[in-house]
Design an enzyme around this catalytic site. Structure first.
Site, short mmCIF file in Angstrom:
data_model
loop_
_atom_site.label_atom_id
_atom_site.label_comp_id
_atom_site.label_asym_id
_atom_site.label_seq_id
_atom_site.Cartn_x
_atom_site.Cartn_y
_atom_site.Cartn_z
N ARG A 171 -3.15 -13.75 -15.01
CA ARG A 171 -4.12 -13.34 -13.98
C ARG A 171 -5.26 -12.51 -14.58
NH1 ARG A 171 -0.27 -11.91 -9.50
NH2 ARG A 171 -0.51 -9.71 -9.91
N ARG A 175 -11.91 -11.60 -22.43
CA ARG A 175 -13.29 -12.03 -22.62
C ARG A 175 -13.83 -11.60 -23.97
NH1 ARG A 175 -14.67 -9.36 -17.53
NH2 ARG A 175 -14.14 -10.83 -15.88
N ARG A 250 9.29 -5.41 -5.00
CA ARG A 250 9.01 -4.11 -5.60
C ARG A 250 8.45 -3.22 -4.50
NH1 ARG A 250 11.34 -2.23 -9.74
NH2 ARG A 250 9.58 -1.06 -10.58
N ARG A 281 -0.66 4.22 -12.05
CA ARG A 281 -2.10 4.45 -12.05
C ARG A 281 -2.47 5.61 -11.13
NH1 ARG A 281 -3.58 -1.53 -9.41
NH2 ARG A 281 -2.09 -1.40 -7.72
N GLU A 301 0.38 6.38 -8.15
CA GLU A 301 1.18 5.26 -7.65
C GLU A 301 2.42 5.08 -8.52
OE1 GLU A 301 -1.42 1.97 -6.47
OE2 GLU A 301 0.14 0.60 -7.21
N TYR A 349 2.70 -13.56 -3.38
CA TYR A 349 1.73 -12.52 -3.70
C TYR A 349 0.35 -13.02 -3.32
CZ TYR A 349 -1.07 -8.90 -5.33
OH TYR A 349 -1.98 -7.89 -5.30
N ASP A 351 -3.64 -12.23 -2.36
CA ASP A 351 -4.76 -11.30 -2.25
C ASP A 351 -5.33 -11.44 -0.83
OD1 ASP A 351 -4.91 -9.94 -4.66
OD2 ASP A 351 -5.90 -11.62 -5.67
P1 FAD Z 1 0.73 -6.81 5.62
O1 FAD Z 1 -0.57 -6.15 5.39
O2 FAD Z 1 1.93 -6.25 4.93
O3 FAD Z 1 1.02 -6.82 7.19
C1 FAD Z 1 2.27 -7.09 7.75
C2 FAD Z 1 2.47 -6.11 8.92
O4 FAD Z 1 3.65 -6.47 9.62
C3 FAD Z 1 2.67 -4.68 8.44
O5 FAD Z 1 1.75 -3.84 9.08
C4 FAD Z 1 4.12 -4.37 8.83
O6 FAD Z 1 4.32 -3.03 9.19
C5 FAD Z 1 4.31 -5.31 10.01
N1 FAD Z 1 5.72 -5.64 10.24
C6 FAD Z 1 6.62 -6.07 9.33
N2 FAD Z 1 7.81 -6.25 9.90
C7 FAD Z 1 7.66 -5.94 11.22
C8 FAD Z 1 8.56 -5.90 12.32
N3 FAD Z 1 9.85 -6.21 12.16
N4 FAD Z 1 8.08 -5.53 13.52
C9 FAD Z 1 6.78 -5.18 13.68
N5 FAD Z 1 5.89 -5.18 12.67
C10 FAD Z 1 6.33 -5.55 11.45
N6 FAD Z 1 -5.50 -7.77 -2.24
C11 FAD Z 1 -6.78 -7.95 -2.69
O7 FAD Z 1 -7.43 -8.93 -2.30
N7 FAD Z 1 -7.35 -7.04 -3.54
C12 FAD Z 1 -6.70 -5.95 -3.98
O8 FAD Z 1 -7.27 -5.14 -4.74
C13 FAD Z 1 -5.36 -5.73 -3.54
N8 FAD Z 1 -4.67 -4.66 -3.96
C14 FAD Z 1 -3.39 -4.47 -3.51
C15 FAD Z 1 -2.71 -3.34 -3.95
C16 FAD Z 1 -1.43 -3.10 -3.50
C17 FAD Z 1 -0.71 -1.86 -3.97
C18 FAD Z 1 -0.79 -4.02 -2.63
C19 FAD Z 1 0.62 -3.79 -2.16
C20 FAD Z 1 -1.46 -5.16 -2.20
C21 FAD Z 1 -2.77 -5.40 -2.63
N9 FAD Z 1 -3.50 -6.51 -2.18
C22 FAD Z 1 -4.78 -6.70 -2.64
C23 FAD Z 1 -2.90 -7.51 -1.26
C24 FAD Z 1 -3.19 -7.23 0.24
O9 FAD Z 1 -2.64 -6.00 0.60
C25 FAD Z 1 -2.54 -8.37 1.07
O10 FAD Z 1 -3.14 -9.60 0.75
C26 FAD Z 1 -2.66 -8.22 2.59
O11 FAD Z 1 -2.59 -6.91 3.03
C27 FAD Z 1 -1.55 -9.03 3.22
O12 FAD Z 1 -1.65 -9.07 4.63
P2 FAD Z 1 -0.40 -9.49 5.48
O13 FAD Z 1 -0.85 -9.56 6.89
O14 FAD Z 1 0.23 -10.70 4.90
O15 FAD Z 1 0.70 -8.35 5.25
N1 UDP Z 2 -1.39 -5.36 -16.58
C1 UDP Z 2 -1.16 -4.67 -17.74
N2 UDP Z 2 -1.90 -3.55 -18.02
C2 UDP Z 2 -2.85 -3.08 -17.18
C3 UDP Z 2 -3.09 -3.80 -16.00
C4 UDP Z 2 -2.34 -4.92 -15.72
O1 UDP Z 2 -0.30 -5.05 -18.52
O2 UDP Z 2 -3.48 -2.06 -17.47
C5 UDP Z 2 -0.56 -6.55 -16.30
C6 UDP Z 2 0.71 -6.21 -15.52
O3 UDP Z 2 1.73 -7.06 -16.02
C7 UDP Z 2 0.36 -6.59 -14.11
C8 UDP Z 2 -0.54 -7.80 -14.33
O4 UDP Z 2 -1.26 -7.48 -15.53
O5 UDP Z 2 1.51 -6.92 -13.36
C9 UDP Z 2 -1.48 -8.10 -13.20
O6 UDP Z 2 -2.28 -6.97 -12.99
P1 UDP Z 2 -3.07 -6.74 -11.66
O7 UDP Z 2 -3.93 -5.54 -11.81
O8 UDP Z 2 -3.68 -8.03 -11.26
O9 UDP Z 2 -1.89 -6.37 -10.68
P2 UDP Z 2 -1.88 -6.08 -9.14
O10 UDP Z 2 -1.62 -4.61 -9.04
O11 UDP Z 2 -3.18 -6.50 -8.54
O12 UDP Z 2 -0.73 -6.91 -8.72
#
Ligand code: FAD
Ligand code: UDP
Length: 371
Positions: A171, A175, A250, A281, A301, A349, A351
């Site tokens: 992912r 570059r 996780r 981070r 985090e 997973y 985005d």
């Molecule tokens: P969620 O946002 O998890 O929504 C599901 C909802 O259902 C939650 O509010 C939960 O409480 C509710 N729920 C679950 N079970 C029940 C139940 N039994 N009853 C009632 N409610 C319930 N994406 C990006 O594009 N860019 C990023 O930089 C990025 N960074 C991320 C960093 C982290 C740490 C994480 C965890 C994710 C990241 N993502 C990122 C991904 C992004 O968060 C998800 O794509 C998006 O939020 C998923 O939406 P969802 O509706 O599938 O799930």
């Molecule tokens: N990764 C790494 N070092 C870094 C950042 C990312 O080795 O400083 C690796 C790590 O294995 C991670 C993967 O690259 O799971 C994808 O990173 P990304 O930032 O896309 O993870 P996200 O938090 O968005 O899932």
């Protein structure tokens, strides 16, 4: 039957579905177990700063239609994600690019950097990479693997790099230009004023009722009777009472602090890539919107294995969980009243742009079926 649709979860998947079907004239009830809407993209203002309460979220996509779609709900700034890695007090640019190679080896030209990587890759011999460790060494050599990948990845996933699938590391861009942009996508930015407004606007419709602080599983049978169809965005294994066993996830712990200083680390994201620092981070939220507030808010985090009671954040994409998911998916396909969606319902997973896309596809299928 009270409602046309009951939507379980107010994250992006549920909100997009609710918004689109409400526009079609359907009656919708959204239930959410947390005490707020928006799922993991939830942001909250603190000290005049939009804080990403569930980890750093940067919107990026190559799909122009999706980029235009989200612009209905917010204006986006020009933020470009360029995280910095801190390895035992030394800083390196990410993703791996000519700046990183210079900081590590003093290489000036792409040819010099490529030669260095080719030399280090020789430890693998001629075999094809079979796991994340070998894939990483094959892409960027042993120095970057040891300093910028191994510690971070093992903290993030709680597993040895030798036991992780190689696609996780593919992912990240590598570059041979001086370009610190973490993403290759054409469109990227942060919604000015935070992400919560996006979901708020999606759900702001006379046909949509929202109730927070209620768990679907408290009254599953009753909820299923309350609407013609159900969109379920919670954990798919929980829906089926974990009958084949638990899928693995996780989890994360966020440690937030307000600091009485203007600028703590000079960047929104700093990754700690050594194995001794317990967190992966530190996010300094104000930099997502180029903030100049007198105080700052930072979040450390920590990654951990999911256990019942914790929040599941990342599905674990390995063979074992993939096979288990297929068994649940098979059951889900027979559940005609229910659409399983989103990161937890589809155990993928996603985005943000991918989840919006998946939800719009589910909407299109649903409209077609109703015709
Ligand atoms: P969620 O946002 O998890 O929504 C599901 C909802 O259902 C939650 O509010 C939960 O409480 C509710 N729920 C679950 N079970 C029940 C139940 N039994 N009853 C009632 N409610 C319930 N994406 C990006 O594009 N860019 C990023 O930089 C990025 N960074 C991320 C960093 C982290 C740490 C994480 C965890 C994710 C990241 N993502 C990122 C991904 C992004 O968060 C998800 O794509 C998006 O939020 C998923 O939406 P969802 O509706 O599938 O799930
Ligand atoms: N990764 C790494 N070092 C870094 C950042 C990312 O080795 O400083 C690796 C790590 O294995 C991670 C993967 O690259 O799971 C994808 O990173 P990304 O930032 O896309 O993870 P996200 O938090 O968005 O899932």
């Amino acid at each position: 039957m009270g409602y046309d649709y009951l939507i379980v979860g107010s994250g992006l998947f549920g909100a997009v579905f609710a918004h689109e079907m409400a526009k079609e004239g359907h009656s919708i009830k959204v239930i959410e177990k947390r005490d707020h809407i928006a799922g993991n993209i939830y942001t909250k203002e603190m000290e005049g700063i939009q804080v990403h309460k569930y980890g750093a979220h940067i919107f990026h996509t190559n799909n122009k239609e999706l980029w235009e779609y989200v612009h209905q709900f917010a204006e986006f700034n020009r933020y470009t994600n360029s995280p910095v890695a801190n390895y035992n007090g030394k800083l390196y640019n990410l993703p791996f690019n000519m700046n990183t190679f210079y900081q590590l080896w003093g290489t000036i030209t792409p040819a010099e950097a490529q030669a260095k990587i080719a030399e280090q890759r020789q430890v693998l011999g001629n075999k094809n990479p079979r796991n994340l460790e070998e894939q990483a060494i094959s892409l960027v050599g042993t120095d970057i693997y040891e300093r910028l990948i191994k510690g971070y990845t093992e903290k993030q996933w709680g597993r040895a790099c030798k036991d992780l699938p190689s696609f996780i590391i593919k992912r990240l861009p590598v570059r041979f230009t001086f370009d610190n942009n973490y993403f290759n996508d054409r469109y990227q930015g942060i919604p000015i004023g935070g992400y919560t407004q996006i979901v708020e606007k999606m759900l702001d419709h006379p046909n949509i009722e929202v109730e927070t602080g209620v768990d679907f599983f408290d009254k599953k049978a009753e909820y299923l009777k309350s609407a013609e169809k159900v969109v379920f965005t919670g954990m798919i294994d929980q829906y089926f009472d974990f009958k084949f066993g638990h899928l693995e996830y996780r989890s994360l712990r966020f440690e937030e602090s307000v600091l009485d200083q203007e600028n703590y680390q000079g960047n929104a994201v700093v990754n700690y890539t050594d194995s001794d620092t317990p967190y992966t981070r530190i996010i300094e939220h104000k930099h997502f919107e180029f903030g100049t507030q007198p105080k700052t808010v930072i979040t450390k985090e920590y990654s951990s294995e999911w256990a019942p009671g914790a929040e599941p954040y990342y599905p674990i994409n390995d063979d074992k969980n993939g096979a288990l998911f297929q068994k649940y998916r098979h059951l889900a396909q027979q559940e005609e009243q229910v659409i399983f969606g989103g990161r937890l319902g589809m155990y993928q997973y996603f985005d943000m742009h991918m989840v919006i896309n998946a939800s719009l596809k589910a909407v299109a299928r649903e409209k077609k079926e109703r015709r």
